[in-house]
Scaffold this active site. Structure first.
Site, PDB file in Angstrom:
ATOM      1  N   HIS A   1      -0.302  -0.192  -9.979  1.00  0.00           N
ATOM      2  CA  HIS A   1      -1.016  -1.092  -9.051  1.00  0.00           C
ATOM      3  C   HIS A   1      -1.446  -2.392  -9.768  1.00  0.00           C
ATOM      4  CE1 HIS A   1      -3.502  -1.143  -5.114  1.00  0.00           C
ATOM      5  NE2 HIS A   1      -3.269  -2.386  -5.527  1.00  0.00           N
TER       6      HIS A   1
ATOM      7  N   ARG B   1       0.856  -1.189   0.000  1.00  0.00           N
ATOM      8  CA  ARG B   1       0.000   0.000   0.000  1.00  0.00           C
ATOM      9  C   ARG B   1       0.888   1.234   0.000  1.00  0.00           C
ATOM     10  NH1 ARG B   1      -3.582  -2.524  -1.753  1.00  0.00           N
ATOM     11  NH2 ARG B   1      -5.624  -2.960  -0.834  1.00  0.00           N
TER      12      ARG B   1
HETATM   13  P1  NAP Z   1      -1.972 -11.003   4.983  1.00  0.00           P
HETATM   14  O1  NAP Z   1      -2.167 -12.398   4.505  1.00  0.00           O
HETATM   15  O2  NAP Z   1      -2.999 -10.413   5.884  1.00  0.00           O
HETATM   16  O3  NAP Z   1      -0.540 -10.958   5.697  1.00  0.00           O
HETATM   17  C1  NAP Z   1      -0.098  -9.871   6.433  1.00  0.00           C
HETATM   18  C2  NAP Z   1       1.276 -10.199   7.020  1.00  0.00           C
HETATM   19  O4  NAP Z   1       1.812  -9.001   7.594  1.00  0.00           O
HETATM   20  C3  NAP Z   1       1.222 -11.245   8.118  1.00  0.00           C
HETATM   21  O5  NAP Z   1       2.347 -12.080   8.037  1.00  0.00           O
HETATM   22  C4  NAP Z   1       1.308 -10.404   9.405  1.00  0.00           C
HETATM   23  O6  NAP Z   1       1.936 -11.063  10.487  1.00  0.00           O
HETATM   24  C5  NAP Z   1       2.188  -9.271   8.951  1.00  0.00           C
HETATM   25  N1  NAP Z   1       1.991  -8.054   9.746  1.00  0.00           N
HETATM   26  C6  NAP Z   1       0.833  -7.358   9.928  1.00  0.00           C
HETATM   27  N2  NAP Z   1       1.040  -6.297  10.720  1.00  0.00           N
HETATM   28  C7  NAP Z   1       2.357  -6.338  11.062  1.00  0.00           C
HETATM   29  C8  NAP Z   1       3.183  -5.516  11.882  1.00  0.00           C
HETATM   30  N3  NAP Z   1       2.704  -4.435  12.514  1.00  0.00           N
HETATM   31  N4  NAP Z   1       4.480  -5.869  12.021  1.00  0.00           N
HETATM   32  C9  NAP Z   1       4.988  -6.965  11.414  1.00  0.00           C
HETATM   33  N5  NAP Z   1       4.251  -7.776  10.616  1.00  0.00           N
HETATM   34  C10 NAP Z   1       2.964  -7.460  10.450  1.00  0.00           C
HETATM   35  O7  NAP Z   1      -1.808  -9.977   3.753  1.00  0.00           O
HETATM   36  P2  NAP Z   1      -1.605 -10.346   2.198  1.00  0.00           P
HETATM   37  O8  NAP Z   1      -2.857 -10.898   1.617  1.00  0.00           O
HETATM   38  O9  NAP Z   1      -0.355 -11.128   2.074  1.00  0.00           O
HETATM   39  O10 NAP Z   1      -1.423  -8.875   1.568  1.00  0.00           O
HETATM   40  C11 NAP Z   1      -0.229  -8.150   1.757  1.00  0.00           C
HETATM   41  C12 NAP Z   1      -0.364  -6.737   1.173  1.00  0.00           C
HETATM   42  O11 NAP Z   1      -0.487  -6.804  -0.249  1.00  0.00           O
HETATM   43  C13 NAP Z   1      -1.574  -5.945   1.660  1.00  0.00           C
HETATM   44  O12 NAP Z   1      -1.172  -4.612   1.931  1.00  0.00           O
HETATM   45  C14 NAP Z   1      -2.491  -5.913   0.443  1.00  0.00           C
HETATM   46  O13 NAP Z   1      -3.334  -4.789   0.457  1.00  0.00           O
HETATM   47  C15 NAP Z   1      -1.458  -5.862  -0.665  1.00  0.00           C
HETATM   48  N6  NAP Z   1      -1.925  -6.246  -1.998  1.00  0.00           N
HETATM   49  C16 NAP Z   1      -1.388  -5.574  -3.064  1.00  0.00           C
HETATM   50  C17 NAP Z   1      -1.761  -5.928  -4.358  1.00  0.00           C
HETATM   51  C18 NAP Z   1      -1.161  -5.237  -5.544  1.00  0.00           C
HETATM   52  O14 NAP Z   1      -1.554  -5.532  -6.675  1.00  0.00           O
HETATM   53  N7  NAP Z   1      -0.206  -4.358  -5.347  1.00  0.00           N
HETATM   54  C19 NAP Z   1      -2.681  -6.978  -4.560  1.00  0.00           C
HETATM   55  C20 NAP Z   1      -3.198  -7.633  -3.444  1.00  0.00           C
HETATM   56  C21 NAP Z   1      -2.801  -7.279  -2.152  1.00  0.00           C
HETATM   57  P3  NAP Z   1       1.300 -12.395  11.173  1.00  0.00           P
HETATM   58  O15 NAP Z   1       1.324 -13.452  10.089  1.00  0.00           O
HETATM   59  O16 NAP Z   1       2.239 -12.710  12.255  1.00  0.00           O
HETATM   60  O17 NAP Z   1      -0.085 -12.021  11.603  1.00  0.00           O
END
Ligand code: NAP
Length: 314
Positions: free
Chosen positions: A277, A229
């Site tokens: 994006h 993000r």
């Molecule tokens: P997710 O499955 O919810 O995973 C989040 C990870 O971040 C988890 O490992 C979590 O730790 C960790 N985390 C959260 N808060 C933290 C903190 N304060 N300190 C350290 N670690 C922290 O998310 P995801 O589905 O992989 O998505 C990741 C990102 O990609 C999101 O921002 C999403 O919006 C973005 N995204 C981008 C696109 C694009 O096209 N650019 C597409 C889709 C998604 P734990 O495992 O220990 O809980």
């Protein structure tokens, strides 16, 4: 019962999503927007499938039992005042998106590691100048966030020979990947990272996490890849770190304002590569099936998948 589909889709996006949703949810009554079918009363809507829903789309639905996001990130939805607090919110998890994200991250890491952005600049100057070559196992890559996308990315990078360190909230064990957890270990992760790939969710704890102080922890010449993000990065601090020569290059897929304004300095910065994006686009063919699986779980009174923890924000 009826399923409300509330999204800011373009006509082309509706044309791609609608047949996939109908096919994935046979026997269900789908309503496109609150007023599209006058004989469907608000009380009969028990599921909302949402993608940037219009303001107030979720208000006044007394029978609502599931809000299923069609997007992976839910930071925008959580900020929507019309999202009912007592109704479970589930986010999109689609292995196809994880794969796309791992591909984008691998491309960016390879391009930074092998100097491809530098060679592209040299080509524009007709300059023939080979740079020293490093092996992948000499390059430390930090992946911030080890969730759906972070895990797939960390594994893909490790499979390609990189020395990968992952950072998350809770401690994890991942084969071939060094892991750290919690805010106290962030400095330790950044200080050795020649490339940082950000795949954190946007929460109160992660907004502005990549700022003057944390960027300064990265080694001189390091690369930043932000695929999560835009608001994770303090843009002025990143520009300063690039201009001072502290950071070597940034690959940015996400921004504070999207589309990125045409006069934004990132567009013309020689050390920034801008993507619109697209790191992991939602594919309606698989995403509709994933959303439908949760609707079926609700109908069959089974536990819902991928429910967001509203307190932690992801
Ligand atoms: P997710 O499955 O919810 O995973 C989040 C990870 O971040 C988890 O490992 C979590 O730790 C960790 N985390 C959260 N808060 C933290 C903190 N304060 N300190 C350290 N670690 C922290 O998310 P995801 O589905 O992989 O998505 C990741 C990102 O990609 C999101 O921002 C999403 O919006 C973005 N995204 C981008 C696109 C694009 O096209 N650019 C597409 C889709 C998604 P734990 O495992 O220990 O809980």
């Amino acid at each position: 019962m009826a399923i409300l589909v509330a999204a800011d889709f373009t006509p082309e996006e509706w044309a791609a999503w609608w047949p996939e949703l109908l096919a994935a949810l046979p026997g269900e009554r789908l309503v496109r927007g609150r007023t599209s079918v006058p004989d469907v009363p608000d009380e009969s809507i028990d599921v909302a499938l949402v993608a940037n829903p219009p303001a107030d789309a979720l208000r006044g639905l007394p029978g609502l039992r599931l809000v299923q996001s069609l997007w992976a990130g839910v930071d925008g939805l959580l900020a929507d005042a019309s999202l009912p607090i007592s109704v479970p919110l589930a986010r999109m998890v689609d292995p196809g998106m994880n794969e796309a994200m791992a591909q984008t991250a691998l491309w960016a890491v390879l391009a930074l590691h092998r100097g491809l952005f530098c060679y592209a600049a040299q080509q524009r100057r007709a300059e023939w100048r080979p740079q020293p070559q490093r092996r992948a196992d000499e390059v430390n890559v930090a992946v911030l966030g080890l969730g759906q996308m972070g895990c797939a990315t960390a594994r893909r990078l490790a499979d390609n020979g990189y020395r990968v360190t992952g950072w998350s909230t809770h401690a994890k064990t991942l084969n071939g990947i060094t892991t750290h957890a919690g805010p106290a270990s962030l400095g330790q992760v950044l200080v050795t990272a020649q490339i940082v790939v950000n795949l954190l969710p946007l929460t109160a704890a992660t907004r502005g996490l990549l700022n003057r102080q944390t960027l300064a922890m990265m080694p001189r010449g390091a690369g930043l890849v932000n695929l999560a993000r835009g608001a994770h990065v303090v843009e002025a601090d990143l520009l300063e770190a690039l201009d001072s020569g502290h950071l070597g290059h940034a690959v940015l897929d996400v921004f504070h304002t999207e589309p990125l304004p045409t006069d934004h300095p990132f567009w013309r910065h020689s050390k920034v590569s801008v993507l619109p994006h697209i790191a992991a686009q939602t594919d309606p063919r698989s995403a509709a099936r994933s959303a439908a699986a949760n609707v079926l779980a609700l109908r069959e009174r089974r536990p819902l998948e991928n429910v967001v923890d509203r307190f932690r924000g992801y």
